[in-house]
Scaffold this motif. Structure first.
Motif, PDB file in Angstrom:
ATOM      1  N   UNK A 120       0.871  -1.089  -0.235  1.00  0.00           N
ATOM      2  CA  UNK A 120      -0.286   0.145   0.061  1.00  0.00           C
ATOM      3  C   UNK A 120       0.600   1.401  -0.126  1.00  0.00           C
ATOM      4  N   UNK A 121       0.788   2.083  -0.479  1.00  0.00           N
ATOM      5  CA  UNK A 121       1.078   3.586  -1.236  1.00  0.00           C
ATOM      6  C   UNK A 121       0.002   4.512  -0.799  1.00  0.00           C
ATOM      7  N   UNK A 122       0.795   5.614  -0.286  1.00  0.00           N
ATOM      8  CA  UNK A 122      -0.345   6.925  -0.584  1.00  0.00           C
ATOM      9  C   UNK A 122      -0.346   7.160  -1.916  1.00  0.00           C
ATOM     10  N   UNK A 123      -1.253   8.502  -2.514  1.00  0.00           N
ATOM     11  CA  UNK A 123      -1.263   8.684  -3.615  1.00  0.00           C
ATOM     12  C   UNK A 123      -0.386  10.019  -3.761  1.00  0.00           C
ATOM     13  N   UNK A 182       8.754   0.824  -5.051  1.00  0.00           N
ATOM     14  CA  UNK A 182       9.378   0.064  -6.197  1.00  0.00           C
ATOM     15  C   UNK A 182       9.241  -1.304  -6.142  1.00  0.00           C
ATOM     16  N   UNK A 183       8.756  -1.687  -7.225  1.00  0.00           N
ATOM     17  CA  UNK A 183       8.545  -2.968  -7.474  1.00  0.00           C
ATOM     18  C   UNK A 183       9.935  -3.946  -7.894  1.00  0.00           C
ATOM     19  N   UNK A 184      10.250  -5.335  -7.693  1.00  0.00           N
ATOM     20  CA  UNK A 184      10.991  -5.968  -7.793  1.00  0.00           C
ATOM     21  C   UNK A 184      10.814  -7.791  -9.218  1.00  0.00           C
ATOM     22  N   UNK A 185      11.699  -7.717  -9.431  1.00  0.00           N
ATOM     23  CA  UNK A 185      11.116  -9.333 -10.362  1.00  0.00           C
ATOM     24  C   UNK A 185      12.082  -9.675 -10.061  1.00  0.00           C
ATOM     25  N   UNK A 186      12.689 -10.463  -9.642  1.00  0.00           N
ATOM     26  CA  UNK A 186      13.929 -11.752 -10.285  1.00  0.00           C
ATOM     27  C   UNK A 186      13.088 -12.748 -11.332  1.00  0.00           C
ATOM     28  N   UNK A 225      -5.599   5.051  -9.427  1.00  0.00           N
ATOM     29  CA  UNK A 225      -6.458   4.720 -10.656  1.00  0.00           C
ATOM     30  C   UNK A 225      -5.207   3.578 -11.039  1.00  0.00           C
ATOM     31  N   UNK A 226      -4.016   3.790 -10.493  1.00  0.00           N
ATOM     32  CA  UNK A 226      -2.786   2.855 -10.213  1.00  0.00           C
ATOM     33  C   UNK A 226      -2.919   1.202  -9.791  1.00  0.00           C
ATOM     34  N   UNK A 227      -3.816   1.458  -8.923  1.00  0.00           N
ATOM     35  CA  UNK A 227      -4.238  -0.187  -8.062  1.00  0.00           C
ATOM     36  C   UNK A 227      -4.248  -0.854  -9.219  1.00  0.00           C
ATOM     37  N   UNK A 274      -3.512   1.798  -3.872  1.00  0.00           N
ATOM     38  CA  UNK A 274      -2.605   3.150  -4.891  1.00  0.00           C
ATOM     39  C   UNK A 274      -4.054   4.165  -3.380  1.00  0.00           C
ATOM     40  N   UNK A 275      -3.682   4.354  -1.714  1.00  0.00           N
ATOM     41  CA  UNK A 275      -4.955   5.494  -1.044  1.00  0.00           C
ATOM     42  C   UNK A 275      -4.713   6.712  -1.549  1.00  0.00           C
TER      43      UNK A 275
END
Length: 125
Positions: free
Chosen positions: A11-14, A19-23, A89-91, A123-124
């Protein structure tokens, strides 16, 4: 076999950042185009960003251009998506995707044939 494992969602505030990662494993990562997709409830999965095998070229969906940044570390077989100033809207659930032996740029979104299990980003306001 090809494995893509996302992490870093939450969760993150507007207006904040996340950052998201991918292994990645099981294929020649440094020869592959990589991408991030997302799917919100009731909506189709859409391409968000993609990056060329060496990281020299990137493309973004218009909805995230100027706010999100895709990058990769070929030494660590890891893909990143930095989300700055996210909006409600990025949720969505964000998926890492691979297009191995990527010879053409830009790739067609439909050419990404390998997927991770996804990580939820909320995203809140």
């Amino acid at each position: 076999q090809v494995q893509l494992v996302e992490s870093g969602g939450g969760s993150v505030q507007a207006g904040g950042s996340l950052t998201v990662s991918c292994a990645a494993s099981g294929f020649t990562y440094s020869f592959s185009c990589m991408g991030w997709f997302r799917q919100a409830p009731g909506q189709e999965r859409e391409g968000v960003a993609a990056i060329s095998p060496r990281g020299s070229s990137t493309i973004y969906a218009d909805s995230v251009k100027g706010r999100f940044s895709i990058s990769r570390d070929n030494a660590k077989n890891t893909l990143y998506l930095q989300m700055n100033s996210p909006k409600p809207e990025d949720t969505a659930k964000y998926y890492c995707a691979a297009r191995p032996l990527c010879l053409a740029w830009p790739p067609v979104w439909a050419d990404f044939g390998y997927w991770g299990q996804g990580t939820q980003v909320t995203v809140s306001s």
